[in-house]
Structure formats: C-alpha cells, structure tokens
Enzyme design. Structure first.
Site, short mmCIF file in Angstrom:
data_model
loop_
_atom_site.label_atom_id
_atom_site.label_comp_id
_atom_site.label_asym_id
_atom_site.label_seq_id
_atom_site.Cartn_x
_atom_site.Cartn_y
_atom_site.Cartn_z
N ASN A 7 24.83 -9.48 7.21
CA ASN A 7 25.82 -8.55 6.68
C ASN A 7 27.09 -8.79 7.47
OD1 ASN A 7 27.37 -6.40 5.89
ND2 ASN A 7 25.82 -4.83 6.29
N ARG A 91 24.41 -9.94 2.32
CA ARG A 91 24.88 -8.75 1.62
C ARG A 91 26.32 -9.05 1.20
NH1 ARG A 91 27.56 -3.43 3.88
NH2 ARG A 91 27.64 -2.31 1.93
N HIS A 180 26.21 0.66 -2.83
CA HIS A 180 24.87 1.00 -2.30
C HIS A 180 23.77 0.63 -3.30
CE1 HIS A 180 26.82 4.47 0.19
NE2 HIS A 180 26.66 3.41 0.97
N ARG A 241 35.65 9.82 4.46
CA ARG A 241 36.30 9.61 3.15
C ARG A 241 36.29 10.91 2.34
NH1 ARG A 241 32.56 4.65 1.57
NH2 ARG A 241 32.51 3.83 3.67
N GLU A 383 17.67 -1.90 3.02
CA GLU A 383 18.48 -2.84 2.24
C GLU A 383 18.23 -4.28 2.66
OE1 GLU A 383 22.56 -0.69 1.42
OE2 GLU A 383 21.58 0.16 3.16
#
Ligand code: AMP
Length: 405
Positions: A7, A91, A180, A241, A383
């Site tokens: 990643n 990823r 996601h 956020r 993941e």
C-alpha cells in the site's frame, strides 16, 4: 502462494507478506518518511519481535529495496530467495470507471492508471511509483492492482450520478465512485458465510468505520450505493473530514475567510469531522474518553458521527427494500461498543435489535439478539488478505492461460 501486498502512499509504504494457503501474514511492516534522511522501517515477522531500522530512504525504489532486503535478512527475514515472492499485489486507490475488478498490471493498465491520476492526484501517483519500483527490483514477478473503487463501479446510475449538468459527468467523469471497496466486499462475503446463506440472496449494509468511514448497500453481493463519492470526502462524518454538507457552506466560508481552493480543501479534509467539531481529537477512543469526562463538544461530535450512520442505514434499507444484516468493521466499527450501541438504538421498529451483552464481548461476531430480524455483526476487515487472494487468483489464471497457449 506467497504474495507481497503493498500500500504505497506519498511518503510511506505499508506491506504484508502473505501466505495465501495458511492466510497468515508471515511478516508485516511499514516504511515511513520516504524522501527524508531519517526514514524509518518497522518490520514484524510472524511470532517475533518488531524491529526498527532508521536510515536514508530517498524514494520509493529504495524503500522497496529495503523491504525486499528485510524479507530476505538472516535474522528477521522470512524468505531465502527473492523468487519466493510469487507475486506482488498493490492497493490502488482509484480505478476510475475503467476497472470493475482486480487486474494484472500490464503496459495497458499502467497507461489507464496514469489517465486516472486526475481523479486521485494524491493517491494514484505513489501507487504508480510503487509498481515501477517493484518492476525495477523484481522484474519477472507478476504484479496486480486491486482498486478501492472497483467494487462500487457497477452501482446503478441513479446512485452514482450527481445533480449537475450531465455534460460535466461526461467531460470530467464527475460521479460517485465510492472507496473502501475491498473492505465492503470482504466483510459482506464474511457475513454471508457467517449466516450460512448465499451472498446472492442477501441484502447487507456494511459500515466501514475507521479514520476514514463509509457505508455501503450490498444487494446480492453487488454494491448498489455507498456514502463516499467523487472523493473520499462525502458521506459519513470522519476523523478529520466533514462528510455530507451543503456545498454552499464551503463557498460561503471561502468568501468570508478569504480561503484559497487549497486552503478550503485542507479545511474540509484535515480540520473538520470529529476533530473540527470536538476540538479534542480525531481519534474515537480519545473522543469517547472526553465524552466520559463531560466534554459537551466531544458529545456533539460523537452524536453527529453516530446519527449520520443511523440515517444512512435507514436510507439504504429503503434503497434495497429491506436488509438481512448490518455489519460493522474498521477500527471504530470493530471496537467501539458505544458507537454500535448508539447506531442501533431505537431501531427495533426496523427489526434491528442489538444484544447489549454480546455487543460488549470482544469475541462475538454476531451481536444481535436471538429474535432480531436483522442480524447485526462486527467483522474484522482484512483488506491485505483480499489483495493477496485476488492477486493469487489472477496469477493462477494467467498461468493456466499460458499453459493453454
Ligand atoms: P482505522 O482507521 O480503521 O485504523 O481506525 C482507527 C479508529 O479506530 C480511531 O478513531 C480509533 O480511535 C478507533 N478505535 C480503535 N480501537 C477502538 C476502541 N477500542 N474503541 C473506540 N474506538 C477505537
């Protein structure tokens, strides 16, 4: 197979070296502060102590060289030869409308990734750098890309179109993409397994609640709607956020405070959400602590966070015409009993009944009461494992195709 899962961010690379047969991460670690003289590599081989190496790592290529070296190292390594790395899975944040599934990285795919840079200017360039670095150091090892957006790409137009002139969608590809995706896919598959029912027959709502948070409506194994949009800013309230907001708010603030585009972007992405509202922390554990100590602002932030999840759950039940399971995952979803409790409160009229004792347990995955029509679950996401398994499948398919040729 043994797959190196990467990643790659702008100044960091997270990695796991996964044995897909045992599903174990044989080693995991991270390179941080890439580009600086005091970069740090932390590495933990399975069942052993974490080690830390500090040194100059000026770019992604050198970082990958270090990762391979530590995997090979005599004392802390888990392989004896580079050839034991069967494949590398990356990823990749944004696949745009091009990719609805994971792919083998080819020249054609690299070209498409570069074309999608405009959609994810912060994320796709380091993903591409990571792929190029692996190509330098492991030129004969197959590489695959697994996209955050892929799971959502086939949602219906009514869910992905924004109410702006259609030409702008066509011209700039402005639509809901959702993120996601690997996590929503993984936990919905796990939920079906846990229920012992085919995924194709289930309506599932998956809430991935971490520093970034999104929720998805998964009908028959397909994402039919999700809360993140053109970027990961839309939808739920997150650590830093703002999530959903009247777009005029930001124009108004820009006018009043004289903010530039970049400053407005930073305000919405880095200084809003839990930290913005509470003034305490973007971290849910710290926020819950502040609530317990009586902070009103922290309580407001907690309430906005959970209320918004509740609203999305209601709307996705309406969108799918029912729901069989509600799944919580991500750092907050998996661990915060308080968040799950607040989201499920007063939802019995919809058939959602949390078992308060099971909700407190660290082991239980099924946390709804026996008579709850909707099954509520907490399922740890993985993941990296999805990336490793997708990579294995693609590489095996390629080997079969080559043997047929
Ligand atoms: P992630 O981005 O998935 O790693 O999730 C990080 C978030 O999970 C942070 O807000 C953490 O505070 C939160 N988290 C982790 N453990 C707990 C816990 N036991 N209770 C509440 N929140 C937690």
């Amino acid at each position: 197979m043994k797959i190196l899962v990467l990643n790659c961010g702008s100044s960091s690379i997270k990695y796991q070296f996964i044995d897909t047969d045992s599903r174990d991460a044989l080693a995991k670690g991270m390179v941080e502060r890439i580009g600086m003289s005091s970069a740090v590599l932390t590495h933990t081989p399975l069942g052993k102590e974490k080690i830390k190496i500090v040194g100059e790592i000026l770019d992604h290529s050198i970082a990958i060289e270090y990762v391979i070296a530590v995997l090979l190292s005599k004392n802390h390594g888990v392989i004896k030869d580079k050839k034991e790395i069967d494949a590398v899975g990356h990823r990749v944040v944004h696949g745009g409308e091009t990719f609805s599934g994971s792919v083998l990285i080819t020249d054609h795919v690299m070209k498409a990734l570069k074309e999608n840079i405009e959609l994810a200017p912060l994320h796709n360039p380091p993903n591409i750098k990571g792929i190029q670095a692996v190509l330098e150091h492991l030129p004969n090892t197959p590489q695959c890309g697994v996209f955050d957006t892929a799971f959502h790409v086939k949602m219906p137009a009514k869910a992905y179109l924004y109410g702006i002139p259609y030409e702008l969608y066509k011209k700039y590809k402005i639509r809901r993409y959702g993120f996601h995706g690997t996590s929503h896919r993984f936990v919905s598959e796990q939920a079906a397994q846990l229920l012992g029912k085919p995924l194709e027959e289930l309506k599932i709502i998956t809430a991935h609640l971490g520093n970034g948070a999104s929720i998805a409506a998964v009908n028959g194994g397909r994402s039919v709607d999700t809360s993140m949009g053109f970027t990961p800013l839309e939808g739920l309230l997150m650590g830093t956020r703002c999530g959903d907001m009247d777009p005029s708010v930001i124009l108004y603030i820009m006018g009043k405070e004289g903010l530039t585009l970049s400053e407005a972007n930073t305000l919405m992405n880095k200084h809003s959400g839990l930290i913005g509202l509470s003034g305490e922390s973007s971290d849910m554990r710290e926020l819950e602590q502040a609530v317990a100590e009586g902070s009103k602002k922290a309580k407001n932030a907690f309430d906005v966070f959970t209320y918004r999840i509740k609203k999305y759950v209601g709307s996705y039940i309406a969108a799918m015409g029912g729901v069989d399971a509600l799944v919580f995952t991500g750092g907050i979803g998996e661990n915060s009993t308080e968040v799950r409790k607040a989201v499920c409160e007063d939802m019995d009229f919809l058939g959602i009944n949390l078992d308060q004792e099971k909700n407190l347990s660290r082991e239980e995955l099924l946390i709804s009461s026996e008579d709850s029509k909707v099954k509520v679950m907490r399922i740890p996401t993985n993941e990296e494992l999805v990336i490793a398994l997708d990579t294995e499948e693609i590489v095996k398919e390629q080997l079969v195709a080559q043997s047929v040729e």
